[in-house]
Scaffold this motif. Sequence first.
Motif, mmCIF file in Angstrom:
data_model
loop_
_atom_site.group_PDB
_atom_site.id
_atom_site.type_symbol
_atom_site.label_atom_id
_atom_site.label_comp_id
_atom_site.label_asym_id
_atom_site.label_seq_id
_atom_site.Cartn_x
_atom_site.Cartn_y
_atom_site.Cartn_z
ATOM 1 N N GLY A 152 54.461 19.413 18.781
ATOM 2 C CA GLY A 152 54.024 19.301 17.866
ATOM 3 C C GLY A 152 51.937 19.647 17.859
ATOM 4 O O GLY A 152 51.256 19.442 17.064
ATOM 5 N N SER A 153 52.299 20.073 18.873
ATOM 6 C CA SER A 153 50.510 20.456 19.054
ATOM 7 C C SER A 153 50.642 22.103 19.166
ATOM 8 O O SER A 153 50.943 22.832 20.092
ATOM 9 N N PRO A 154 49.920 22.573 18.364
ATOM 10 C CA PRO A 154 49.577 23.803 18.569
ATOM 11 C C PRO A 154 48.911 24.996 19.359
ATOM 12 O O PRO A 154 48.105 24.079 19.865
ATOM 13 N N THR A 155 49.362 25.784 19.856
ATOM 14 C CA THR A 155 49.353 27.698 20.776
ATOM 15 C C THR A 155 47.567 27.583 20.157
ATOM 16 O O THR A 155 46.736 27.428 19.565
ATOM 17 N N ALA A 156 47.308 26.939 21.372
ATOM 18 C CA ALA A 156 45.652 27.291 21.454
ATOM 19 C C ALA A 156 45.139 28.883 21.868
ATOM 20 O O ALA A 156 46.277 29.599 23.230
ATOM 21 N N TYR A 157 44.666 29.319 21.048
ATOM 22 C CA TYR A 157 43.978 30.715 21.415
ATOM 23 C C TYR A 157 42.540 31.470 21.265
ATOM 24 O O TYR A 157 42.246 30.149 20.936
ATOM 25 N N GLY A 158 42.470 31.982 22.084
ATOM 26 C CA GLY A 158 40.585 32.229 22.533
ATOM 27 C C GLY A 158 40.292 32.862 23.181
ATOM 28 O O GLY A 158 40.854 33.474 23.643
ATOM 29 N N TRP A 159 39.746 33.202 23.216
ATOM 30 C CA TRP A 159 38.278 33.740 24.196
ATOM 31 C C TRP A 159 37.381 33.305 24.612
ATOM 32 O O TRP A 159 36.606 32.302 24.923
ATOM 33 N N VAL A 160 37.062 34.153 25.643
ATOM 34 C CA VAL A 160 36.229 33.999 27.124
ATOM 35 C C VAL A 160 35.552 35.418 27.814
ATOM 36 O O VAL A 160 36.180 36.334 28.124
ATOM 37 N N ASP A 161 34.382 34.819 28.071
ATOM 38 C CA ASP A 161 33.202 35.957 28.230
ATOM 39 C C ASP A 161 32.230 35.689 29.359
ATOM 40 O O ASP A 161 32.135 34.187 29.199
ATOM 41 N N GLU A 162 31.426 36.981 30.008
ATOM 42 C CA GLU A 162 30.451 36.881 31.032
ATOM 43 C C GLU A 162 30.261 35.314 31.807
ATOM 44 O O GLU A 162 29.658 34.337 31.411
ATOM 45 N N ILE A 163 31.267 35.173 32.401
ATOM 46 C CA ILE A 163 31.384 34.579 33.864
ATOM 47 C C ILE A 163 30.123 35.009 34.742
ATOM 48 O O ILE A 163 30.248 36.168 34.894
ATOM 49 N N ARG A 164 29.305 34.101 35.567
ATOM 50 C CA ARG A 164 28.547 34.156 36.415
ATOM 51 C C ARG A 164 28.814 32.792 36.634
ATOM 52 O O ARG A 164 28.942 31.705 36.626
ATOM 53 N N LEU A 165 28.541 33.382 38.314
ATOM 54 C CA LEU A 165 28.413 32.322 39.276
ATOM 55 C C LEU A 165 26.910 32.447 39.925
ATOM 56 O O LEU A 165 27.255 33.785 40.565
ATOM 57 N N GLY A 166 26.531 31.553 40.322
ATOM 58 C CA GLY A 166 24.805 31.856 41.108
ATOM 59 C C GLY A 166 24.543 30.195 41.984
ATOM 60 O O GLY A 166 25.558 29.429 41.529
ATOM 61 N N THR A 167 23.542 30.349 42.529
ATOM 62 C CA THR A 167 22.847 28.937 43.248
ATOM 63 C C THR A 167 21.475 28.830 42.846
ATOM 64 O O THR A 167 21.388 27.489 43.150
ATOM 65 N N ASP A 168 21.188 28.872 41.518
ATOM 66 C CA ASP A 168 20.480 28.342 40.622
ATOM 67 C C ASP A 168 20.714 28.883 38.765
ATOM 68 O O ASP A 168 21.644 29.252 39.039
ATOM 69 N N TYR A 169 19.740 27.846 37.896
ATOM 70 C CA TYR A 169 20.508 27.937 36.913
ATOM 71 C C TYR A 169 19.883 29.159 35.847
ATOM 72 O O TYR A 169 20.243 29.769 35.146
ATOM 73 N N ALA A 170 19.076 30.297 36.278
ATOM 74 C CA ALA A 170 18.466 30.676 35.898
ATOM 75 C C ALA A 170 19.210 32.192 36.090
ATOM 76 O O ALA A 170 19.671 33.538 35.400
ATOM 77 N N SER A 171 19.968 32.404 37.346
ATOM 78 C CA SER A 171 20.583 33.476 37.829
ATOM 79 C C SER A 171 22.046 33.361 36.631
ATOM 80 O O SER A 171 23.022 33.949 36.813
ATOM 81 N N VAL A 172 22.228 32.459 35.944
ATOM 82 C CA VAL A 172 24.147 32.225 35.392
ATOM 83 C C VAL A 172 23.877 32.269 34.268
ATOM 84 O O VAL A 172 24.495 31.702 32.842
ATOM 85 N N THR A 173 22.539 32.445 33.441
ATOM 86 C CA THR A 173 21.711 31.674 32.178
ATOM 87 C C THR A 173 20.526 33.419 31.825
ATOM 88 O O THR A 173 19.430 32.814 31.634
#
Length: 285
Positions: free
Chosen positions: A236-257
Amino acid sequence: MKVPPCFRSNVAAMSLVVMALISISTAQKSQAALLYYEGFDYSVGSLSSQNGGVGFDNAWGTAGSGGSVNVQSGSLSYGTLVASGGKAYLSPSGTGGATITRNLDSSLNTGTIYLSFLTNLDDGNRYFGLALDNSGGEIFLTGKPTTYGSPGAWSLSNSANIPGSPVSSGVSISLDTTVAMVLRIDFNASGVNERIRLYVNPTLGIEPATAAVDVVSSNSFSINQIRLTSGYFVAGSPTAYGWVDEIRLGTDYASVTPVPEPSTWMLGILGLFVILGRFRVRQRA
């Protein structure tokens, strides 16, 4: 016309300032802490086997029989966050859901890392989001856990590694609304396990003082894979559809934002105009 010595000295001083600004800008760029980036800058169509981005060990895998993960044109947007390319759309069509993985070029298990991404739930109540894995085994999911009757809230979930899973951020999920997720993981923060913080729709460039979720993992872990995943209809739980974008992984906050920065050259040119303006005022005096 003879140029007064004072003007020549001012121009020389401004030139040194411009050179210093350029040097600082270059140094900042050379010390960039961004390790991985995926902006889905591919042709419209299946994400399977696409091999762009920065820092990854291999191409995206195959979505398999549980649905499709396709690249769509145009980026998701959040404030002034720098974005490029397209976006990934997850569309489950089988009991296994839509899932696709990509390996990092090395395991991450020391120091502090940050991961950010944009996401947008199009429809459904099943699980949906970005998971951090170790060789195919899920460490935890950032996004939407399976809930019944309502979309719920953006959360961290994995019963083995996240105490009290799912742990809600307190930020309710609104369909067709883009949100920014930023994770901070401090490995061995307690001497054994990892401290995990989640910021939802945070300020860009400067890390907030308080996180929406702040937990210590039940187990120590190592990350070597990311996974996009969404669940198919069940119980009874409907299928989830959606988008993902702009994946960043780094060693400080500023580098991923990242946000756009004023041009160093424009700052230098503005300074020269100021000097010219002052010189003309002195000529008229």
